[in-house]
Design a protein around this motif. Structure first.
Motif, mmCIF file in Angstrom:
data_model
loop_
_atom_site.group_PDB
_atom_site.id
_atom_site.type_symbol
_atom_site.label_atom_id
_atom_site.label_comp_id
_atom_site.label_asym_id
_atom_site.label_seq_id
_atom_site.Cartn_x
_atom_site.Cartn_y
_atom_site.Cartn_z
ATOM 1 N N SER A 306 -103.256 23.372 -91.425
ATOM 2 C CA SER A 306 -102.044 23.405 -92.217
ATOM 3 C C SER A 306 -102.443 24.375 -93.475
ATOM 4 O O SER A 306 -101.320 24.551 -94.198
ATOM 5 C CB SER A 306 -101.190 22.162 -92.423
ATOM 6 O OG SER A 306 -102.299 21.310 -93.176
ATOM 7 N N TYR A 307 -103.629 24.522 -93.638
ATOM 8 C CA TYR A 307 -103.941 25.011 -94.937
ATOM 9 C C TYR A 307 -103.503 26.767 -94.933
ATOM 10 O O TYR A 307 -103.655 27.345 -93.746
ATOM 11 C CB TYR A 307 -105.491 25.283 -95.159
ATOM 12 C CG TYR A 307 -106.157 25.936 -96.074
ATOM 13 C CD1 TYR A 307 -106.058 25.346 -97.454
ATOM 14 C CD2 TYR A 307 -106.698 27.306 -96.187
ATOM 15 C CE1 TYR A 307 -106.541 26.167 -98.446
ATOM 16 C CE2 TYR A 307 -107.502 27.828 -97.069
ATOM 17 C CZ TYR A 307 -107.388 27.257 -98.292
ATOM 18 O OH TYR A 307 -107.688 27.865 -99.389
ATOM 19 N N SER A 308 -102.831 27.307 -95.998
ATOM 20 C CA SER A 308 -102.419 28.393 -95.789
ATOM 21 C C SER A 308 -102.361 29.246 -97.071
ATOM 22 O O SER A 308 -102.859 30.530 -97.305
ATOM 23 C CB SER A 308 -100.636 28.502 -95.451
ATOM 24 O OG SER A 308 -100.105 27.693 -96.344
ATOM 25 N N ARG A 325 -102.751 29.567 -87.753
ATOM 26 C CA ARG A 325 -102.922 28.194 -87.985
ATOM 27 C C ARG A 325 -102.454 27.471 -86.707
ATOM 28 O O ARG A 325 -101.663 27.961 -85.976
ATOM 29 C CB ARG A 325 -101.915 27.955 -89.199
ATOM 30 C CG ARG A 325 -102.353 28.746 -90.555
ATOM 31 C CD ARG A 325 -101.649 28.241 -91.692
ATOM 32 N NE ARG A 325 -100.541 27.842 -91.847
ATOM 33 C CZ ARG A 325 -99.449 28.774 -91.910
ATOM 34 N NH1 ARG A 325 -99.925 29.724 -92.569
ATOM 35 N NH2 ARG A 325 -98.514 28.508 -92.158
ATOM 36 N N TYR A 327 -101.256 22.872 -85.987
ATOM 37 C CA TYR A 327 -101.168 21.647 -86.342
ATOM 38 C C TYR A 327 -101.870 20.891 -85.194
ATOM 39 O O TYR A 327 -101.086 20.708 -84.113
ATOM 40 C CB TYR A 327 -99.692 21.163 -86.752
ATOM 41 C CG TYR A 327 -99.598 19.625 -86.739
ATOM 42 C CD1 TYR A 327 -100.071 18.915 -88.010
ATOM 43 C CD2 TYR A 327 -98.706 19.097 -85.848
ATOM 44 C CE1 TYR A 327 -99.821 17.641 -88.058
ATOM 45 C CE2 TYR A 327 -98.542 17.877 -85.949
ATOM 46 C CZ TYR A 327 -98.860 16.990 -86.895
ATOM 47 O OH TYR A 327 -98.953 15.500 -87.230
ATOM 48 N N THR A 338 -98.868 28.912 -85.414
ATOM 49 C CA THR A 338 -98.045 29.953 -85.971
ATOM 50 C C THR A 338 -98.018 31.515 -85.238
ATOM 51 O O THR A 338 -97.173 32.138 -85.455
ATOM 52 C CB THR A 338 -98.650 30.276 -87.390
ATOM 53 O OG1 THR A 338 -100.054 30.615 -86.985
ATOM 54 C CG2 THR A 338 -98.876 29.189 -88.245
ATOM 55 N N THR A 348 -95.535 25.558 -91.142
ATOM 56 C CA THR A 348 -96.697 24.915 -90.463
ATOM 57 C C THR A 348 -96.807 25.559 -89.138
ATOM 58 O O THR A 348 -97.774 25.923 -88.519
ATOM 59 C CB THR A 348 -96.642 23.569 -90.258
ATOM 60 O OG1 THR A 348 -96.627 22.926 -91.896
ATOM 61 C CG2 THR A 348 -97.911 23.242 -89.734
ATOM 62 N N ASP A 409 -97.133 11.699 -89.934
ATOM 63 C CA ASP A 409 -97.176 12.713 -90.744
ATOM 64 C C ASP A 409 -95.443 13.061 -91.184
ATOM 65 O O ASP A 409 -94.668 13.202 -90.074
ATOM 66 C CB ASP A 409 -97.479 14.064 -90.052
ATOM 67 C CG ASP A 409 -99.134 13.939 -90.229
ATOM 68 O OD1 ASP A 409 -99.796 12.993 -91.378
ATOM 69 O OD2 ASP A 409 -99.831 14.567 -89.387
ATOM 70 N N PHE A 411 -92.471 15.445 -92.086
ATOM 71 C CA PHE A 411 -92.282 16.851 -91.547
ATOM 72 C C PHE A 411 -90.723 17.074 -92.236
ATOM 73 O O PHE A 411 -89.984 16.306 -92.320
ATOM 74 C CB PHE A 411 -92.437 17.568 -90.267
ATOM 75 C CG PHE A 411 -93.830 18.013 -89.740
ATOM 76 C CD1 PHE A 411 -94.166 19.323 -89.728
ATOM 77 C CD2 PHE A 411 -94.773 16.960 -89.726
ATOM 78 C CE1 PHE A 411 -95.499 19.659 -89.363
ATOM 79 C CE2 PHE A 411 -96.020 17.310 -89.281
ATOM 80 C CZ PHE A 411 -96.324 18.718 -89.283
ATOM 81 N N GLN A 420 -92.095 22.107 -91.150
ATOM 82 C CA GLN A 420 -93.126 22.099 -92.296
ATOM 83 C C GLN A 420 -93.567 21.118 -92.506
ATOM 84 O O GLN A 420 -92.814 20.122 -92.767
ATOM 85 C CB GLN A 420 -92.187 22.779 -93.318
ATOM 86 C CG GLN A 420 -93.191 22.886 -94.699
ATOM 87 C CD GLN A 420 -94.318 23.939 -94.718
ATOM 88 O OE1 GLN A 420 -94.185 24.848 -94.328
ATOM 89 N NE2 GLN A 420 -95.420 23.237 -95.001
ATOM 90 N N TYR A 421 -95.153 20.967 -92.612
ATOM 91 C CA TYR A 421 -95.603 19.765 -92.963
ATOM 92 C C TYR A 421 -95.353 19.391 -94.495
ATOM 93 O O TYR A 421 -95.191 20.338 -95.319
ATOM 94 C CB TYR A 421 -97.004 20.064 -92.938
ATOM 95 C CG TYR A 421 -97.892 18.814 -93.322
ATOM 96 C CD1 TYR A 421 -98.099 17.647 -92.646
ATOM 97 C CD2 TYR A 421 -98.415 18.590 -94.646
ATOM 98 C CE1 TYR A 421 -99.055 16.575 -92.891
ATOM 99 C CE2 TYR A 421 -99.336 17.826 -94.969
ATOM 100 C CZ TYR A 421 -99.671 16.535 -94.267
ATOM 101 O OH TYR A 421 -100.085 15.577 -94.741
ATOM 102 N N GLU A 443 -102.339 21.875 -103.349
ATOM 103 C CA GLU A 443 -102.531 23.214 -102.941
ATOM 104 C C GLU A 443 -102.764 24.099 -104.371
ATOM 105 O O GLU A 443 -103.168 24.989 -104.437
ATOM 106 C CB GLU A 443 -101.402 23.695 -102.242
ATOM 107 C CG GLU A 443 -101.562 23.593 -100.640
ATOM 108 C CD GLU A 443 -100.602 24.398 -99.784
ATOM 109 O OE1 GLU A 443 -101.187 24.936 -98.725
ATOM 110 O OE2 GLU A 443 -99.451 24.536 -100.565
#
Length: 544
Positions: A306-308, A325, A327, A338, A348, A409, A411, A420-421, A443
């Protein structure tokens, strides 16, 4: 009525490791399958098939067969890959142990997985020398050949059969009898990180691993790609690259571990074109001093979780053309992805074909779009999710309640089929009526040039019962001065006021699990300490 072909599992011949390996060994025997820089060796598909057969012969001679579990404690390398392939040749189950584990964690894994055989790299033999057979240690122990010169001194207390290279060198290269493996059979037990308790053993079927790469990865890759294999094979991320190589007939460069300092040297030396990057690894690489040849490398595409934030900048600096990306989790099927080159502010991911997701409240009732809730998942095809937690029926039932897998998690659904996470269910911070994502705070903190790694946690507020204040736990670069007030001002320029940390504490290193996830429970337990900086100066005895 005939079955719906669109909802039937796929043919095992194109999924099960043994059958794919044997097909490629027959059709492209001289094409390179894997390079092992540290072992100074390279295997073609035919050589990989033969190595797998030799190990299968040794295991079968000691009673290992379909469904039996073979545990291994080893770094990535030729022996580790031989173990993976040789075990699954027999329809047996690969059980990789985390190399960061100590005796207590290893004893727990033995008790959970109950392996028939244990393969141990010599350098890790001291980790199990105090584990008694009554604690679950299997009777047969095979020591891998890496660091074999240390074998005698390290395994004196183990009932070891011998060194893997010696055993398999004389073993038969003939293929073992086909046990009839299918997509619903388990290929591995992969242990979870254990961030909230004891690690659980996730029983993973072959169909699941294909589901994890088929839609997020394979459309963006080609048979000409060279995949970086630096993620450990006890981690699902390392197994994704392996499965992609099998599916494409591509090449794999397998190194013992992620090495930030020599990452680019490996990429250039072996022509790596595709790499999987964990967020902290991408950050560490970017914070290396710039070099004139940063963009002079063959890497063309990276995949992350999920890193962006910052990936556009990262790719521009290092001349990487594409990124994407997804998940995923050890229990999952990569349900969100994505597509290629998403905008940095994109969600995400959207729901991949064959998966169905919902965002639900604590009673499993779907919440309206735009409302935060827990993500739950299921698939159209059978066998694309994990089979359960080994030896833990209550945890399996709780995770699968009401016919959906509960991810743990948070969302929010942002558009039709797009999500979206927000945060881990247990990591969200509640402050002044706002649910704050620790993920989003982290982030922003990572954008500060002095911050190497960080965690945002909630600590009890001293003025409102049941409320929390935010504490920033940061590890900073040694070669830069760190001004806490300047850091808070930086964060404040990018976050709403209610999400700006009140407290900051600088750590030499953060407590982590064996899979390098931050143990936030440990940080919460420590709370506000004498070394914590308080921007309000409201807590007696705390540095200002």
């Amino acid at each position: 009525m005939s079955p719906d072909d669109g909802h039937r599992p796929r043919d095992a011949a194109g999924i099960v490791f043994r059958y794919v390996l044997e097909h490629r060994a027959a059709t492209t025997p001289d094409r390179v399958f894997a390079t092992f820089p540290d072992d100074r060796t390279e295997w073609t598909w035919a050589q990989a098939d033969e190595a797998a057969n030799r190990l299968a012969s040794v295991l079968a001679a000691h009673g290992v067969g379909r469904g039996d579990r073979v545990a291994v404690l080893s770094d990535n390398g030729a022996s580790m890959v031989q173990t993976l392939l040789g075990t699954t040749k027999l329809g047996a189950v690969f059980v990789p142990f985390n190399t960061g584990w100590k005796a207590d964690q290893i004893r727990h894994a033995f008790d959970v997985a109950r392996p028939s055989v244990f393969l141990c790299q010599a350098r890790y033999a001291d980790r199990v020398s105090g584990v008694e057979p009554g604690d679950g240690l299997p009777a047969l122990v095979i020591v891998s050949d890496t660091d074999a010169q240390d074998t005698d001194s390290r395994v004196a207390e183990l009932a070891s059969l011998g060194v893997l290279a010696d055993l398999t060198g004389s073993a038969s290269p003939a293929r073992p009898a086909d046990p009839g493996i299918d997509v619903w059979d388990p290929y591995a037990v992969i242990f979870t990180s254990g961030t909230t308790g004891r690690s659980k053993g996730v029983l993973c079927p072959y169909g699941q691993l294909l589901g994890q790469v088929e839609h997020p990865m394979l459309p963006h890759c080609t048979p000409g790609d060279v995949f970086m294999g630096d993620m450990p094979l006890y981690h699902v991320g390392g197994l994704l690259a392996f499965m992609a190589v099998l599916q494409l007939g591509a090449r794999w460069v397998v190194t013992p571990r992620v090495r930030v300092g020599t990452f680019w040297d490996t990429v250039k030396s072996f022509g790596v074109t595709h790499a999987t990057l964990l967020p902290q690894v991408a950050t560490f690489i970017e914070k290396q001093p710039p070099r004139p040849d940063d963009a002079d490398n063959p890497l063309r595409i990276i995949i992350t979780g999920s890193y962006s934030r910052g990936l556009d900048r990262w790719c521009e600096r290092f001349g990487v053309e594409h990124r994407y990306r997804y998940y995923n989790a050890t229990e999952l099927c990569a349900p969100l992805m994505t597509g290629l080159d998403p905008p940095e502010d994109a969600a995400t991911g959207h729901v991949r074909p064959g998966a169905t997701v919902r965002v639900v409240d604590e009673h499993d009732v779907p919440v309206p779009r735009g409302t935060v809730g827990e993500l739950v998942v299921r698939t159209d095809l059978p066998w694309e999710m994990f089979l359960g937690y080994v030896g833990d029926l209550p945890a399996t039932a709780a995770a699968w309640r009401n016919g959906w897998y509960h991810t743990g998690d948070l969302f929010v659904q942002t558009a039709e089929d797009t999500y979206q996470y927000v945060d881990r269910l247990k990591d969200a911070i509640r402050r002044r009526g706002e649910n704050i994502s620790s993920f989003e705070v982290e982030e922003v903190m990572l954008r500060h040039p002095a911050v190497v790694s960080c965690a945002a946690i909630g600590v009890p507020a001293d003025d409102v019962p049941g409320d929390e204040d935010i504490k920033a736990c940061v590890v900073t670069r040694e070669d830069t001065g760190f001004d806490v007030a300047e850091f808070i001002a930086f964060v404040g320029r990018h976050l709403p006021s209610y999400a700006v940390p009140r407290y900051v504490e600088v750590y030499r290193e953060l407590p982590r699990t064996s899979t390098q996830k931050v143990r936030k429970a440990d940080l919460r337990a420590a709370g506000v300490t004498s070394m914590t900086w308080d921007r309000l100066g409201a807590v007696e005895g705390v540095r200002k």
